[in-house]
Design a protein around this motif. Structure first.
Motif, short mmCIF file in Angstrom:
data_model
loop_
_atom_site.label_atom_id
_atom_site.label_comp_id
_atom_site.label_asym_id
_atom_site.label_seq_id
_atom_site.Cartn_x
_atom_site.Cartn_y
_atom_site.Cartn_z
N LEU A 142 70.29 38.62 -29.64
CA LEU A 142 71.48 39.06 -30.35
C LEU A 142 71.45 40.54 -30.72
O LEU A 142 72.44 41.07 -31.22
N ALA A 171 74.58 42.90 -31.89
CA ALA A 171 74.55 43.33 -33.28
C ALA A 171 74.64 44.85 -33.40
O ALA A 171 75.31 45.39 -34.27
N TYR A 180 70.34 37.70 -39.33
CA TYR A 180 71.63 37.47 -38.70
C TYR A 180 72.23 36.19 -39.29
O TYR A 180 71.50 35.21 -39.52
N VAL A 210 74.52 33.21 -38.11
CA VAL A 210 75.02 32.63 -36.86
C VAL A 210 75.71 31.31 -37.16
O VAL A 210 75.46 30.67 -38.19
N ARG A 229 74.86 29.41 -32.38
CA ARG A 229 74.10 30.67 -32.47
C ARG A 229 74.94 31.88 -32.05
O ARG A 229 74.44 32.87 -31.53
N ARG A 230 76.22 31.78 -32.29
CA ARG A 230 77.10 32.94 -32.08
C ARG A 230 76.93 33.87 -33.28
O ARG A 230 76.93 33.44 -34.44
N LEU A 231 76.77 35.15 -33.02
CA LEU A 231 76.57 36.12 -34.08
C LEU A 231 77.83 36.26 -34.93
O LEU A 231 78.92 36.51 -34.42
N GLY A 276 75.39 39.89 -40.55
CA GLY A 276 73.99 40.24 -40.72
C GLY A 276 73.76 41.01 -42.00
O GLY A 276 74.72 41.42 -42.67
N ARG A 328 81.17 40.78 -38.33
CA ARG A 328 81.87 41.28 -37.15
C ARG A 328 83.38 41.28 -37.40
O ARG A 328 83.92 40.42 -38.14
#
Length: 244
Positions: free
Chosen positions: A13, A17, A52, A54, A58-60, A63, A110
């Motif tokens: 990631l 990131a 992170y 997620v 496990r999608r970002l 953080g 994000r």
């Protein structure tokens, strides 16, 4: 289902990131020369304090990172701000000082996932991690996002501004307050950014044709330009907040 995971556990990631978490920050914020002497040592000592957020696949999502310091709980013993917190954490670690406080240095979500409560998830999760790890005090030098609309107002006054419901006017400070944080004190010199006139013109996308004081895009305060010395000086204020 969301989870805060150590950055070291998800190297896949890192590239995303690196792109996602600079989207909402002005370019000049990455040019604090006071940070450079401590950057690599901070990563070496405190890699476990980078995370992170997620989702179940496990999608970002977001953080954060922070550093441990020793702090006696008084306003007088607070670090000067972001840069001074970094320096204190590294130098204290090297001197064998036992920390008792976690400083949340930065948190980000994000762009396409904002407005969904993720910032609160990040802050709450890392705060709980800190307490579980034996750091009962949790503080943050908060960068008030709305302050850029009031660059001529002193940070000590701005941090007192509230809405009709009594909550802070600034939305990022308000997020922290809703999570249980309290405002401690202003940090009028949290970071210092210097550069040549050409540097600053590139960073902010504006011509700076004369010596003087400038209001700049995304600046929480003003930029002082000296054409003769070929320098621009910007000292960014933050607000100290305490979560525990």
């Amino acid at each position: 289902m969301y989870e805060l995971i150590p950055v070291a556990d998800a190297p896949e990631l890192d590239e995303e990131a690196g792109r996602r978490f600079v989207e909402d920050w002005p370019e000049f914020i990455f040019h604090d020369e006071g940070v450079k002497p401590y950057r690599e040592r901070r990563v070496a000592y405190f890699r476990d304090w980078e995370f992170y957020l997620v989702d179940g696949s496990r999608r970002l999502i977001g953080g954060c990172w922070g550093v441990p310091i020793a702090w006696d709980g008084s306003v007088g013993d607070l670090p000067g701000g972001f840069t001074d917190s970094l320096a204190r954490s590294v130098e204290s670690h090297e001197a064998g000082v036992v920390p008792n406080t976690f400083v949340l240095m930065a948190a980000a979500v994000r762009n396409d996932e904002q407005g969904k409560g993720h910032a609160g998830r990040v802050i709450t999760a890392v705060r709980d991690r800190a307490v579980e790890a034996g750091l009962p005090r949790v503080i943050a030098p908060v960068r008030p996002t709305l302050k850029s609309s009031y660059p001529l107002i002193d940070i000590s006054e701005f941090m007192t501004w509230t809405r009709a419901d009594g909550l802070p006017l600034d939305p990022w400070v308000r997020t922290h307050v809703r999570l249980g944080a309290t405002i401690l004190a202003p940090a009028p010199a949290s970071q210092t950014m210097t550069g040549t006139v050409a540097d600053w013109e590139k960073w902010i996308g504006l011509a700076l044709p004369a010596t003087g004081t400038y209001v700049i895009p995304d600046g929480l305060t003003t930029l002082a330009v000296d054409r003769t010395a070929d320098t621009g000086l910007y000292v960014e204020p933050n607000i100290w907040m305490r979560h525990r």
